[in-house]
Motif scaffolding. Structure first.
Motif, PDB file in Angstrom:
ATOM      1  N   THR A  70       1.062  -1.117  -0.175  1.00 47.14           N
ATOM      2  CA  THR A  70       0.027  -0.097  -0.038  1.00 47.14           C
ATOM      3  C   THR A  70       0.839   1.128  -0.668  1.00 47.14           C
ATOM      4  N   ASP A 107     -12.180  -2.761   1.915  1.00 47.92           N
ATOM      5  CA  ASP A 107     -11.570  -4.099   1.236  1.00 47.92           C
ATOM      6  C   ASP A 107     -11.678  -5.044   0.319  1.00 47.92           C
ATOM      7  N   TYR A 165     -12.035  -2.936  -2.838  1.00 47.55           N
ATOM      8  CA  TYR A 165     -11.123  -3.298  -4.077  1.00 47.55           C
ATOM      9  C   TYR A 165     -10.594  -4.780  -4.621  1.00 47.55           C
ATOM     10  N   THR A 185     -12.923  -4.766  -7.950  1.00 50.67           N
ATOM     11  CA  THR A 185     -12.271  -3.013  -8.741  1.00 50.67           C
ATOM     12  C   THR A 185     -11.164  -3.736  -8.909  1.00 50.67           C
ATOM     13  N   VAL A 186     -10.306  -3.225  -7.889  1.00 54.13           N
ATOM     14  CA  VAL A 186      -8.426  -3.133  -8.425  1.00 54.13           C
ATOM     15  C   VAL A 186      -7.855  -4.179  -8.048  1.00 54.13           C
TER      16      VAL A 186
END
Length: 631
Positions: free
Chosen positions: A179, A543, A546, A549-550
């Motif tokens: 991160t 989370d 994420y 998506t990511v």
């Protein structure tokens, strides 16, 4: 002597590195007969020497102009890179705060990690941590600061993953490292862009360059957004805020430093880059938006946590969000005061909860209670730390908020609403934890909890005194009462009522936190209340968002890239190799060794070549060639 210490103040980060290196014989197991504790003593001595050195230098520099020490590192063509150290009261004060909290955290760790056989490795990493933080405090070079931020990223990874035998710890260390790397990469892009525009990379040169930047507004906005990406990751701001919550899996002495001065280090670099953010309003608006989302979201999320560490880690993100808002509003002095008061109070709070965790062997606040009479020093530390963190007269945060709300000619209403909400949520959260842990009847895990050993009690008592004396320090350093307060006639009604509203919100949070009963077993029956509770308890499901998506996008791109590499790139290479292999094998059987066969092959090749030229319409190349030869 004072002049010598002042000129060699750059040696203070070296003390931490020296302590880390001297712990290696115990960390590597070369010395076993003495046990690992001498490594801790060596590192403590080096940190104490750095603290003394900085204290003498800070005293001798007071009321003196800033000085700079420069080391030429690289000069190629018009690229000039140097590592610059600035010796000023603010920088040395920040370094003293770092070394002081590091020394107390290391002394605290002697009691907290008394039975841990890897204590030598822990103190080696702490020395590494301290050196990077001390260097960052006195650095005047953006490039040098970036390198030290990278060292902090590595140190965070190693300290969070200290107990690496636990799978959850490994996951937390990995997430914290990756991160932070997202923000670090974008920050590096911004630094490279700045160097390409011909500006120096010292903070003083950036201030001069920002006064008249030679680039259009949209490029300045992109550079500014890239520069704030690094502090976003370091300060655990949205959308890079989840790592700090997971980092609570590491030892609590490291958590003391991480939640007080480490997150402040990223904000400290942000303060120094503030002139760049004033070039275009887009960057300032982005700082305000990110800070607002983080401070409101983290304040609400903290209310639904039952892990005692996580209740305070989200509070750290919330207060750093206020720092982002202050920088976006060009209130650098307020941001600096927020960093100072928050660092001291939060270090004290983490020391108190560390004592609770060590004696109860648990972190669930619903399983605790009645510790007030059994751990009076720890209880006092939590109460004073909580009071120093909220807007409560006469402690440090009260004077910081007073300066903030009274320093505007026109206080924005939205800012007042944010400050009131954050102060109420912080008070409510801290009193909720105090209610569950220290009040009520003792429970099985807290029935026989003794007070902590002296190695942990001495730092807690010292920080209690420091928290209570913060207003005195601010007044002595002329940081408290020097801001011009707007006349009542020139301020709006909400500007006049701002400070009373903050105090009322804090008091209301205390009352609500102490009176609302908390049932650790049952959940709300109403769907809306249960949904809100789950939404806050699981960090707004960030989370999971994420993951769909990511993470999904990166996974899909990785699979597509792997398929393309395996079947297209490797397939083309393999096809070329097979074609060569089969053609060579075929020609091997057609070669007879007779000259007639070679002549026939040459003639066929010439015929095929002429046919290709005629078909493609490039016959004129041959005719022009023969014309030039026989002209």
């Amino acid at each position: 002597m004072s002049e010598f210490l002042l000129q060699n103040v750059w040696l203070i980060p070296v003390y931490g590195i020296t302590g880390a290196l001297l712990t290696l014989p115990w960390s590597l197991g070369l010395i076993r007969r003495t046990g690992p504790r001498p490594a801790a003593y060596v590192n403590l001595i080096m940190t104490f020497l750095g603290l003394l050195h900085g204290s003498f230098a800070f005293t001798s520099l007071w009321n003196s102009p800033p000085q700079q020490l420069s080391l030429e590192w690289l000069q190629v063509a018009d690229l000039h890179l140097s590592l610059v150290i600035e010796i000023s009261p603010v920088n040395l004060g920040a370094m003293e705060l770092v070394t002081g909290i590091c020394f107390m955290a290391q002394l605290y760790g002697l009691g907290y990690l008394e039975k841990d056989w890897s204590i030598a490795r822990f103190y080696g990493l702490m020395g590494f941590f301290e050196a990077a933080l001390s260097g960052l405090a006195i650095s005047d070079s953006l490039l040098f600061s970036y390198g030290l931020l990278e060292v902090l990223t590595l140190s965070t990874y190693l300290l969070v993953g200290f107990w690496y035998a636990q799978p959850l710890v490994v996951t937390a260390a990995r997430d914290a490292f990756l991160t932070k790397r997202v923000g670090d990469i974008l920050l590096l892009m911004g630094i490279v862009a700045l160097s390409s525009y011909g500006t120096g990379l010292t903070f003083s040169e950036l201030e001069t360059w920002a006064a008249n930047p030679p680039l259009p507004p949209w490029e300045a906005s992109l550079v500014g957004l890239a520069l704030i990406a690094g502090p976003i990751g370091k300060c655990a701001q949205f959308p890079l805020n989840l790592w700090l919550d997971e980092a609570m899996e590491g030892p609590n002495p490291a958590g003391i430093i991480r939640n007080s001065v480490v997150v402040s280090a990223g904000a400290y670099v942000l303060l120094k880059m503030e002139p760049v953010f004033t070039i275009t309003p887009i960057t300032s608006d982005a700082l305000i938006l990110i800070g607002t989302l983080t401070t409101l979201g983290a304040s609400l999320v903290a209310l639904a946590q039952i892990d005692i560490k996580r209740t305070l880690s989200h509070s750290t993100s919330a207060y750093l969000g206020l720092v982002f808002i202050a920088v976006g509003l060009n209130q650098v002095d307020v941001a600096l005061l927020l960093l100072l008061t928050h660092a001291i109070a939060k270090a004290l709070l983490f020391m108190s909860i560390g004592a609770v965790i060590l004696n109860t062997h648990g972190q669930n606040i619903t399983e605790m209670g009645g510790l007030w009479s059994r751990m009076p020093a720890t209880t006092s530390a939590f109460v004073v730390g909580s009071a120093g963190l909220v807007c409560l007269f006469p402690l440090g945060t009260f004077w910081t908020m007073r300066r903030w709300v009274n320093g505007f000619w026109e206080l924005p209403l939205w800012l007042l609403v944010i400050l009131v909400v954050v102060n109420f949520c912080s008070s409510f959260n801290l009193m909720r934890v105090f209610h569950c842990v220290f009040l009520g009847k003792p429970k099985p895990k807290t029935r026989r909890s003794p007070e902590v050993v002296w190695q942990m009690a001495v730092p807690m008592v010292s920080l209690i005194l420091m928290t209570l004396m913060v207003p005195f320090f601010l007044n002595q350093w002329q940081l408290l009462f020097t801001s011009a307060i707007s006349p009542l006639a020139e301020r709006s009604w909400h500007g006049i009522l701002a400070l009373p509203a903050l105090m009322v919100a804090g008091a209301l949070g205390v009352v609500v936190g102490l009176t609302i009963p908390l049932n650790p077993i049952s959940r709300p029956r109403q769907f809306v209340l249960r949904f809100v509770q789950d939404l806050l308890a699981y960090d707004f499901y960030i989370d999971r968002i994420y993951n769909v998506t990511v993470v999904w996008l990166v996974t899909a791109l990785s699979k597509l890239t792997a398929w393309f590499d395996r079947y297209v790139v490797d397939g083309f290479v393999n096809l070329t190799g097979l074609a060569t292999l089969f053609s060579g094998s075929a020609l091997r059987y057609n070669v007879s060794g007779q000259s007639q066969f070679y002549v026939l092959t040459i003639v066929l090749g010439m015929i095929l070549g002429l046919a290709w030229f005629m078909v493609t319409g490039q016959w004129t190349i041959i005719t022009d060639f023969w014309t030039n030869q026989f002209a």
